[in-house]
Design a protein around this motif. Structure first.
Motif, PDB file in Angstrom:
ATOM      1  N   ARG A  52       0.726  -1.495   0.219  1.00 42.10           N
ATOM      2  CA  ARG A  52       0.258   0.340  -0.276  1.00 42.10           C
ATOM      3  C   ARG A  52       1.388   1.586   0.161  1.00 42.10           C
ATOM      4  NH1 ARG A  52      -4.585   1.370  -2.543  1.00 42.10           N
ATOM      5  NH2 ARG A  52      -2.701   2.621  -2.845  1.00 42.10           N
ATOM      6  N   LEU A  53       2.233   1.509   0.662  1.00 38.56           N
ATOM      7  CA  LEU A  53       3.384   2.270   0.790  1.00 38.56           C
ATOM      8  C   LEU A  53       3.811   2.571  -0.370  1.00 38.56           C
ATOM      9  CD1 LEU A  53       4.864   1.707   3.800  1.00 38.56           C
ATOM     10  CD2 LEU A  53       3.497   3.915   3.272  1.00 38.56           C
ATOM     11  N   VAL A  54       3.656   1.384  -1.715  1.00 34.69           N
ATOM     12  CA  VAL A  54       4.554   1.886  -2.804  1.00 34.69           C
ATOM     13  C   VAL A  54       3.538   2.246  -2.821  1.00 34.69           C
ATOM     14  CG1 VAL A  54       4.791   0.062  -5.251  1.00 34.69           C
ATOM     15  CG2 VAL A  54       5.745  -0.652  -2.643  1.00 34.69           C
ATOM     16  N   ALA A  55       2.375   1.979  -3.309  1.00 32.87           N
ATOM     17  CA  ALA A  55       1.281   2.322  -4.293  1.00 32.87           C
ATOM     18  C   ALA A  55       0.598   3.392  -3.884  1.00 32.87           C
ATOM     19  CB  ALA A  55      -0.402   1.933  -4.043  1.00 32.87           C
ATOM     20  N   ASP A  56       1.098   4.100  -3.008  1.00 34.28           N
ATOM     21  CA  ASP A  56       0.608   5.825  -2.769  1.00 34.28           C
ATOM     22  C   ASP A  56       1.624   6.495  -2.686  1.00 34.28           C
ATOM     23  OD1 ASP A  56      -2.264   5.197  -1.482  1.00 34.28           O
ATOM     24  OD2 ASP A  56      -1.488   4.798   0.349  1.00 34.28           O
ATOM     25  N   LEU A  57       2.634   6.112  -2.551  1.00 28.46           N
ATOM     26  CA  LEU A  57       4.184   6.909  -3.111  1.00 28.46           C
ATOM     27  C   LEU A  57       4.563   7.183  -4.841  1.00 28.46           C
ATOM     28  CD1 LEU A  57       4.915   6.832   0.767  1.00 28.46           C
ATOM     29  CD2 LEU A  57       7.294   6.465  -0.502  1.00 28.46           C
TER      30      LEU A  57
END
Length: 693
Positions: A47-52
């Motif tokens: 989720r962090l990867v997708a948001d960043l």
């Protein structure tokens, strides 16, 4: 941890001293912001990867996120030893979470302060709204204005900020400070012309400031602005109501009934002053009722009620009318839960005034009035407030104390009379006195639980909401002392609900303390320590000095008395021991190596007060006596504590727990069981020999 975080502006973090922490590059700050927005929940790495990287993430995105997290951990916890897991930015399952308390994040402090402001009376509310708005340093997550993951939180918090600005203005209007509200409201509607409530408040402020023409012009501009924002604006709505009110010279709040109530209050108070003659009995009776209600409104009201009550009693006694004085003295049935008086001298005076009035009425006086006076004697004689002689020394055998016997008899007679009369409110008041006099011996938690249960039932059955809260607080304390934390949790939840519904903010002081105690009992001192720091700060100005004076010393003693840390007198050097100084000093002297001074202090120290902390203070004296071999105090402490063997020391206060009483008894027994080393030596010589080994 001491780290604080900022969302209300650029993402930021500060150490315990308020110095900014280096957070690194924008991606590092973005990871921190994303975790803060999650409010303690785990954010998976994916989720962090997708948001960043909202488009196509790079091939090494997962590794990059882990690198960002590692760098943040070094910044946030620079003193953390290598290989020791982070306690702040933690790995949890498939992702990461930031374990920050509500006090650690500016956005959460803003929300909590807004909630308090919404429940506060107007003058206090203005200060709280100012405090809430002061948290803002700029737009929410200002360094990530276009991030999709931030959009919902940005919109939500900005809406709360705009609402706070308007509610602050409404509180200002309720206090009569219309002129002060005008400038801020002008800026507010200029920046946010689509806010109808803002326009109504501005027009109202101008009208109350004597600028009616400007108020009506403002409403005209508001219609144009709102029509421009929405494409149309109908003839009805809040603007039309505001215009009608201004044209009709109607006073009151623009947005909430509270403002109308304030206007009614002002007019009714003015009518009272004009209509009721000065120095009349009606004024004395009305003042007594007002002070009784004022005392339960919060810290400011309680302090004012205490200050004026003694003067009111003096004025009533000066009339020479014994029954009038008795009614005034007996009218103050404000629920009392803390057993150390906020003003011991004043409490002693009031107790003596009530006793004098009861004596003047005699045994044939009105039974209900006599029961009220006896209840005042019992409540105001809490602890040692009514002592008319020096307290007995802890080293001596238990002595007869006439003032305590008088107070105990007063409580018993008040309950008997109230039961005979069948008056629920009177019985609730009498049971409050019985509670205050239920500390003749240690280990009375079960008895207090029964008193609290009866008070709660009276409150529920007869809609005595204040005494229902009192009964539940008494039960909360007793259940904590007995170790029934599940039942105590249920009482705490119900107390908070009742306090919110009935606007009784002081009840929350006790539930906040209880929750810190509970954390200590279930999760240990390290987990409870920051919670205690928070509750000490929050309740420092709660208007109950009998509760808060010296409370920091009680908290500092928790890990020492529970055996978690050794006693270091330096830890107490900067703390005000307040009323607990006599019982703390022997322990500190002993820990400092001043053995003879500690023994002398133990020889002269008075016995602990008969109150919610008596078991805790006897444990402190026992600990000091053990360390220097003072047998008389140790024997006396052991004798007093024996009845509380099944309880937690101090937990019955709802504030702190020094661990199971049985553990303190075992420590005393280990010393008292030592035999003299020879036929010529004394038992104390044997203890000294043991302690030097």
């Amino acid at each position: 941890m001491g780290v604080r975080f900022g969302l209300l502006g650029p993402v930021a973090a500060w150490d315990a001293d308020g110095s900014p922490l280096p957070l690194g590059a924008p991606r590092h700050r973005e990871v921190l912001g994303r975790l803060l927005v999650a409010r303690g929940r785990v954010v998976p790495v994916g989720r962090l990867v997708a948001d960043l990287w909202e488009d196509e993430p790079p091939a090494g995105a997962v590794g990059a996120v882990r690198t960002f997290v590692a760098a943040l951990r070094r910044s946030l916890e620079p003193g953390r030893p290598a290989r020791q897991p982070s306690r702040l930015l933690v790995t949890d399952g498939p992702g990461y979470a930031l374990r920050a308390g509500r006090e650690a994040v500016d956005a959460w402090r803003f929300e909590d302060t807004c909630a308090r402001a919404a429940e506060a009376p107007p003058h206090a509310a203005v200060a709280l709204w100012d405090q809430a708005l002061a948290h803002w340093r700029g737009p929410v997550l200002a360094d990530f204005p276009g991030a999709a993951w931030a959009a919902a939180e940005q919109a939500r918090l900005e809406a709360l900020r705009l609402d706070a600005v308007e509610r602050r203005a409404d509180a200002l209007l309720a206090t009569g400070a219309a002129r002060d509200a005008v400038a801020d409201l002008r800026a507010h509607v200029a920046a946010h012309p689509g806010r109808e409530d803002g326009w109504v408040l501005l027009a109202t402020a101008l009208d109350r400031a004597g600028r009616r023409r400007e108020a009506l012009e403002t409403l005209s501009r508001a219609r144009a602005a709102l029509a421009g924002a929405s494409g149309r604006y109908g003839p009805g709505g809040a603007l039309a109501r505001a215009e009608a009110r201004i044209l009709g010279s109607t006073t009151g709040s623009a947005t909430e009934p509270a403002g109308m109530a304030d206007g009614v209050w002002d007019r009714a108070a003015a009518s009272w002053d004009r209509s009721v003659p000065a120095r009349s009995r009606a004024r004395l009776h009305a003042t007594a009722g007002l002070l009784r209600d004022l005392a339960v409104t919060g810290a400011d009201g309680l302090g004012e009620a205490h200050r004026h009550r003694r003067d009111l009693v003096t004025a009533a006694e000066a009339t020479g009318d014994a029954e009038l004085a008795a009614r005034i003295i007996g009218s103050y049935d404000v629920p009392a839960v803390w057993t150390r008086a906020d003003d011991p001298d004043g409490a002693g005076e009031l107790s003596r005034s009530a006793a004098r009035s009861a004596a003047l009425l005699g045994p044939d006086g009105p039974a209900a009035l006599r029961a009220r006076l006896l209840s005042v004697v019992a409540v105001e004689s809490r602890g040692d407030a009514a002592a008319d002689a020096p307290l007995a020394r802890a080293a001596d055998a238990r002595a007869t104390e006439p003032w305590r016997q008088r107070a105990e008899r007063a409580a018993e007679e008040a309950v008997r009379l109230a039961r005979r009369l069948g008056d629920p409110a009177l019985l609730a008041f009498a049971l409050n006195g019985a509670f205050m006099q239920s500390f003749a011996d240690c280990g009375s938690a079960a008895h207090r639980d029964a008193l609290g249960t009866e008070l709660t039932r009276l409150g529920v059955d007869h809609q005595l909401s204040d005494h229902e809260v009192l009964g539940r607080l008494v039960r909360l304390q007793a259940l904590a002392g007995l170790g029934d934390l599940a039942e105590a949790d249920a009482e705490a939840e119900e107390i908070d609900r009742l306090a919110h519904r009935n606007e009784r903010p002081l009840a929350g002081v006790f539930t906040a303390w209880y929750r810190a105690l509970r954390t200590c009992e279930t999760d240990g001192w390290p987990a409870a320590r920051p919670q205690y720091a928070q509750v000490l700060a929050q309740t420092a100005d709660c208007g109950m000095p009998g509760l808060t004076q010296g409370a920091a010393v009680l908290v500092a003693l928790v890990p020492v008395m529970r055996g978690d840390v050794p006693l270091d007198p330096e830890d107490f050097a900067h703390l005000d021991a307040g009323p607990y100084r006599p019982w703390l000093d022997p322990l500190l002297l002993a820990a400092s190596g001043a053995t003879e001074q500690a023994r002398q202090a133990l020889t002269t120290v008075p016995r602990p007060p008969h109150d919610l902390l008596q078991e805790a203070l006897w444990c402190v004296l026992a600990r000091a006596a053990e360390s220097v071999g003072h047998l008389p105090v140790l024997r006396r402490a052991r004798e007093e504590l024996a009845a509380a063997r099944t309880e937690s020391a101090g937990a019955g206060s709802g504030l702190v727990s020094f661990g199971q009483v049985t553990r303190h008894l075992e420590a005393a027994d280990a010393v008292l069981g030592v035999r003299a080393p020879s036929s010529t030596g004394t038992a104390e010589d044997g203890i000294q020999e043991l302690l030097t080994k």
